[in-house]
Design a protein around this motif. Structure first.
Motif, PDB file in Angstrom:
ATOM      1  N   PRO A 222      45.585  32.839  31.012  1.00 15.59           N
ATOM      2  CA  PRO A 222      46.410  31.693  30.881  1.00 15.59           C
ATOM      3  C   PRO A 222      46.664  31.256  29.527  1.00 15.59           C
ATOM      4  N   ALA A 223      47.651  30.675  28.952  1.00 13.26           N
ATOM      5  CA  ALA A 223      47.875  30.165  27.660  1.00 13.26           C
ATOM      6  C   ALA A 223      47.365  29.117  27.388  1.00 13.26           C
ATOM      7  N   GLU A 224      47.085  28.075  28.064  1.00 12.56           N
ATOM      8  CA  GLU A 224      46.190  27.085  27.991  1.00 12.56           C
ATOM      9  C   GLU A 224      45.067  26.873  28.964  1.00 12.56           C
ATOM     10  N   GLU A 225      44.258  25.749  28.479  1.00 12.93           N
ATOM     11  CA  GLU A 225      43.012  25.466  29.495  1.00 12.93           C
ATOM     12  C   GLU A 225      43.164  24.186  30.426  1.00 12.93           C
ATOM     13  N   VAL A 230      48.005  23.740  39.140  1.00 14.67           N
ATOM     14  CA  VAL A 230      47.680  25.124  39.674  1.00 14.67           C
ATOM     15  C   VAL A 230      47.865  25.626  40.771  1.00 14.67           C
ATOM     16  N   VAL A 231      48.757  26.572  40.865  1.00 16.43           N
ATOM     17  CA  VAL A 231      49.111  27.133  42.160  1.00 16.43           C
ATOM     18  C   VAL A 231      48.448  28.317  42.539  1.00 16.43           C
ATOM     19  N   VAL A 232      47.558  28.453  43.568  1.00 17.26           N
ATOM     20  CA  VAL A 232      46.610  29.629  43.770  1.00 17.26           C
ATOM     21  C   VAL A 232      47.405  30.482  45.013  1.00 17.26           C
ATOM     22  N   GLY A 233      48.009  31.369  44.668  1.00 18.63           N
ATOM     23  CA  GLY A 233      48.644  32.440  45.469  1.00 18.63           C
ATOM     24  C   GLY A 233      50.000  32.335  45.436  1.00 18.63           C
ATOM     25  N   ALA A 234      50.731  33.390  45.190  1.00 18.82           N
ATOM     26  CA  ALA A 234      52.210  33.662  44.771  1.00 18.82           C
ATOM     27  C   ALA A 234      53.095  33.987  46.092  1.00 18.82           C
ATOM     28  N   ASP A 310      36.279  23.560  42.120  1.00 14.41           N
ATOM     29  CA  ASP A 310      35.096  22.434  41.903  1.00 14.41           C
ATOM     30  C   ASP A 310      36.073  21.129  41.407  1.00 14.41           C
ATOM     31  N   ALA A 311      35.233  20.111  41.806  1.00 18.02           N
ATOM     32  CA  ALA A 311      35.886  18.796  41.512  1.00 18.02           C
ATOM     33  C   ALA A 311      35.074  18.117  40.250  1.00 18.02           C
ATOM     34  N   GLY A 312      35.726  17.540  39.267  1.00 19.25           N
ATOM     35  CA  GLY A 312      34.874  16.788  38.362  1.00 19.25           C
ATOM     36  C   GLY A 312      35.750  15.629  37.927  1.00 19.25           C
ATOM     37  N   GLY A 313      35.234  14.632  38.604  1.00 21.35           N
ATOM     38  CA  GLY A 313      36.238  13.548  38.263  1.00 21.35           C
ATOM     39  C   GLY A 313      37.556  13.571  38.667  1.00 21.35           C
ATOM     40  N   SER A 314      38.640  13.238  38.041  1.00 20.30           N
ATOM     41  CA  SER A 314      39.730  13.552  38.388  1.00 20.30           C
ATOM     42  C   SER A 314      40.267  14.847  37.858  1.00 20.30           C
ATOM     43  N   THR A 315      39.647  15.599  37.573  1.00 19.61           N
ATOM     44  CA  THR A 315      39.920  17.215  37.171  1.00 19.61           C
ATOM     45  C   THR A 315      39.524  17.938  38.215  1.00 19.61           C
ATOM     46  N   ARG A 316      40.438  18.964  38.466  1.00 18.87           N
ATOM     47  CA  ARG A 316      40.189  20.076  39.388  1.00 18.87           C
ATOM     48  C   ARG A 316      39.959  21.536  38.649  1.00 18.87           C
ATOM     49  N   LEU A 317      38.845  22.196  39.011  1.00 18.14           N
ATOM     50  CA  LEU A 317      38.480  23.306  38.114  1.00 18.14           C
ATOM     51  C   LEU A 317      38.709  24.431  39.182  1.00 18.14           C
ATOM     52  N   ILE A 318      39.491  25.595  38.640  1.00 18.63           N
ATOM     53  CA  ILE A 318      39.362  26.826  39.363  1.00 18.63           C
ATOM     54  C   ILE A 318      38.762  27.772  38.815  1.00 18.63           C
ATOM     55  N   ARG A 319      37.842  28.516  39.323  1.00 21.47           N
ATOM     56  CA  ARG A 319      37.028  29.453  38.678  1.00 21.47           C
ATOM     57  C   ARG A 319      37.421  30.752  39.044  1.00 21.47           C
ATOM     58  N   PHE A 320      37.380  31.916  38.003  1.00 27.07           N
ATOM     59  CA  PHE A 320      37.757  33.222  38.260  1.00 27.07           C
ATOM     60  C   PHE A 320      36.593  34.190  38.395  1.00 27.07           C
ATOM     61  N   SER A 321      36.799  35.362  38.977  1.00 29.73           N
ATOM     62  CA  SER A 321      35.483  36.341  39.208  1.00 29.73           C
ATOM     63  C   SER A 321      35.057  36.734  37.676  1.00 29.73           C
ATOM     64  N   ASP A 322      35.816  36.783  36.792  1.00 28.09           N
ATOM     65  CA  ASP A 322      35.312  37.047  35.661  1.00 28.09           C
ATOM     66  C   ASP A 322      34.377  36.089  34.766  1.00 28.09           C
ATOM     67  N   GLY A 323      34.168  34.926  35.439  1.00 22.06           N
ATOM     68  CA  GLY A 323      33.439  33.755  34.699  1.00 22.06           C
ATOM     69  C   GLY A 323      34.431  32.853  33.996  1.00 22.06           C
ATOM     70  N   SER A 324      35.516  33.062  33.764  1.00 21.78           N
ATOM     71  CA  SER A 324      36.573  32.027  33.071  1.00 21.78           C
ATOM     72  C   SER A 324      36.944  31.209  34.052  1.00 21.78           C
ATOM     73  N   VAL A 326      40.129  27.507  34.747  1.00 16.64           N
ATOM     74  CA  VAL A 326      41.235  26.817  34.215  1.00 16.64           C
ATOM     75  C   VAL A 326      41.141  25.541  35.208  1.00 16.64           C
ATOM     76  N   ALA A 327      41.491  24.416  34.143  1.00 21.40           N
ATOM     77  CA  ALA A 327      41.563  23.163  34.909  1.00 21.40           C
ATOM     78  C   ALA A 327      42.768  22.550  35.007  1.00 21.40           C
ATOM     79  N   ALA A 328      42.853  21.534  35.883  1.00 18.14           N
ATOM     80  CA  ALA A 328      44.155  20.959  36.151  1.00 18.14           C
ATOM     81  C   ALA A 328      44.005  19.604  36.751  1.00 18.14           C
ATOM     82  N   HIS A 329      45.087  18.735  36.929  1.00 16.61           N
ATOM     83  CA  HIS A 329      44.990  17.504  37.539  1.00 16.61           C
ATOM     84  C   HIS A 329      45.221  17.652  39.056  1.00 16.61           C
ATOM     85  N   THR A 330      45.825  18.606  39.372  1.00 16.81           N
ATOM     86  CA  THR A 330      45.984  18.989  40.980  1.00 16.81           C
ATOM     87  C   THR A 330      46.223  20.511  41.253  1.00 16.81           C
ATOM     88  N   VAL A 331      46.005  20.724  42.431  1.00 16.86           N
ATOM     89  CA  VAL A 331      45.748  22.194  42.876  1.00 16.86           C
ATOM     90  C   VAL A 331      46.919  22.300  44.177  1.00 16.86           C
TER      91      VAL A 331
END
Length: 552
Positions: A222-225, A230-234, A310-324, A326-331
């Motif tokens: 991803p270019a940003e953090e 974030v859309v999961v699945g294409a 995961d949820a952290g307040g109003s932030t939604r966190l998507i975790r990848f298998s490599d440990g990295s 990406v966060a977003a307002h919505t998913v």
């Protein structure tokens, strides 16, 4: 390098054979003659040629064809091979249409049928066009080369990954002199396959999908953090959400584990999608949607496996298998479904070596003249049967029920009934498989009588329903007993909102039990399993996301 192709397309079998015969007689030693019986079939052939990194020198298309006339075909074909020479085959009564086509599709010539003798009326025209093409052929595009064994599951996986991500490649086996030369040049042997040689000359021995993606121009990081969405699945739902999200100004990233398109992207022909009266292949629809999302500014990441939400307040966190992460307002969850495994002795060991889940369109040319078997009676199985009937000597459909009408659209049932090389076997199940380096024998059984029989085949394609790709969600959102994501009013039971719901309103229609996380398409409980509804839900999710963000 394979000889350039000359493509002929005519819906009349007698005329089609005549055209191909006359062309092959004079040019067969220098050009590969490819014959198609309709415009859509010819476009599919052109895309396969393009994916293999080969060239088309000349296209001859009949004007009067029922699904797509010759002018419409040549207009579409220009997008694939813009510098191939174009000839329209017409009757005398259609000369006005042919003259108009000169402006519409930059027609090089039109030929009146019949053209006997070809030495006077056909060959001089084709000679001149081929000479012009040779003087200024399609510019050579560096291609990706794949060297492997015909019956190697890892080799198939690499080819399938490239094809589904629309990366052109050339396939060479260890039986080819050029394939062995490339292995030697890379310091590898026959057992070091698949070998992938990228356009810039990098040799990859048995590469992982993430390594392969990074070397063939696919984006994996991803270019940003932080993003708005974030859309999961294409698949169709995810692509729909990405197009509408990005077009409406949301910073959008689309994350896909393998390839854009999902199951729909593997479909050989979708004929009931609005706006495509002649049908559209899953690959073509996917390519258009992908380019559309990119044009609006969405990022598309491939080979990224999502393992947690995961949820952290109003932030939604998507975790990848490599440990990295990406966060977003919505998913938007649009992970779709996968084909269920057929639990039969012998099949697991032969998967990728004659046994395939889904259409595996990359294998279709290899099925030429052979007997193939398809398990399943829904639309995806029917579309595959129609597609493979163009190549195989006979296609056998194995279904548990008495006929196809209970699980397949009527237009597809009618198509199958009209194709003499497709045979439907009711009340038939696969109960065993065997083979050496590839599938050789299937054991079939009628469950009513218990009577079993063996058939010899090297090809089995399985379409037996689907299971949602939601195990990674664990308890992050509410799922039903089958693993589908529950949304909207279905979360409100006896007036009570789901446990942990923190907002003073009920969940929106596509919203999951985690506020700001929406589900669209096949992964959603009680959804309509159709491409059009998946795209619609992807767009609807974005509308609901705007309502969610405005209230924050």
């Amino acid at each position: 390098m394979a000889n350039p192709a000359i493509l002929t397309v005519d819906d009349d079998p007698a005329v089609s054979r005549s055209v191909a015969r006359d062309v092959r007689r004079r040019y067969g030693d220098r050009y590969r003659v490819v014959r198609a019986d309709s415009g859509p079939a010819a476009l599919d052939a052109l895309r396969e040629i393009k994916l293999r990194g080969e060239q088309v020198a000349l296209m001859l298309a009949d004007y009067r064809m029922p699904e797509m006339n010759g002018i419409q075909f040549l207009e579409s074909a220009m997008d694939i091979f813009p510098r191939a020479r174009r000839v329209l085959l017409t009757a005398y009564a259609d000369t006005d249409a042919a003259i108009d086509a000169i402006n519409v599709v930059d027609l090089d010539h039109y030929l009146l049928k019949p053209w006997n003798p070809p030495e006077e009326k056909l060959y001089p025209v084709v000679d001149a066009l081929l000479e012009a093409w040779l003087a200024a052929p399609d510019q050579s595009i560096p291609d990706t080369k794949v060297v492997g064994h015909r019956w190697s599951a890892p080799s198939f996986a690499v080819r399938d990954f490239l094809a589904r991500n629309l990366v052109p490649y050339r396939w060479l086996t260890t039986e080819d002199a050029e394939g062995m030369r490339l292995l030697s040049a890379a310091g590898a042997g026959p057992d070091d396959v698949p070998l992938v040689i990228t356009p810039d000359g990098v040799s990859l021995v048995k590469p992982s999908e993430s390594t392969l993606a990074a070397h063939v121009g696919l984006t994996t990081t991803p270019a940003e953090e932080f993003y708005d969405l974030v859309v999961v699945g294409a698949g169709p739902a995810g692509l729909g959400a990405a197009v509408y999200g990005a077009s409406e100004g949301l910073r959008t990233v689309l994350v896909e584990q393998r390839a854009t398109g999902g199951q729909a992207g593997q479909s050989s022909r979708i004929e009931n999608y609005l706006g495509f009266p002649d049908g559209v292949s899953g690959a073509q629809l996917t390519d258009r949607a992908r380019r559309q999302a990119l044009r609006f500014g969405a990022e598309i990441l491939t080979t990224r496996e999502v393992v947690a939400l995961d949820a952290g307040g109003s932030t939604r966190l998507i975790r990848f298998s490599d440990g990295s992460s990406v966060a977003a307002h919505t998913v938007v969850l649009a992970t779709g479904v996968s084909y269920r495994l057929l639990e039969v002795p012998g099949l697991a060991e032969l998967t990728g070596r004659g046994v395939f889940y889904g259409s595996a369109a990359t294998e279709a040319p290899s099925c030429s003249g052979e007997e193939i078997y398809i398990v399943g009676g829904a639309n995806s199985a029917g579309q595959a049967a129609v597609y493979f009937s163009r190549y195989a000597r006979r296609v056998h459909m194995l279904i548990r029920g008495p006929d196809l009408t209970r699980s397949m659209s009527s237009y597809l049932v009618d198509q199958i009934a009209a194709i003499p090389t497709i045979e439907v076997h009711p009340h038939t199940q696969v109960v065993g498989a065997s083979g050496g380096d590839h599938l050789e024998t299937l054991t079939l059984c009628d469950p009513r009588s218990g009577q079993a029989r063996e058939v010899n085949t090297s090809w089995l394609f399985i379409f037996i329903g689907a299971q949602p790709r939601t195990d990674w969600l664990d308890k992050a959102v509410v799922r039903d007993a089958n693993g589908f994501v529950v949304t909207g009013s279905d979360l409100v039971v006896d007036g009570s909102r789901p446990a942990g719901w923190s907002l003073p309103r009920d969940p929106y229609h596509l919203e999951s039990s985690m506020p700001g996380v929406f589900a669209a398409g096949d992964v959603r409980a009680y959804s309509v399993k159709r491409v059009a509804s998946a795209v619609g839900e992807g767009a609807m999710a974005v509308s609901l996301i705007h309502r969610y963000l405005e209230a924050q």
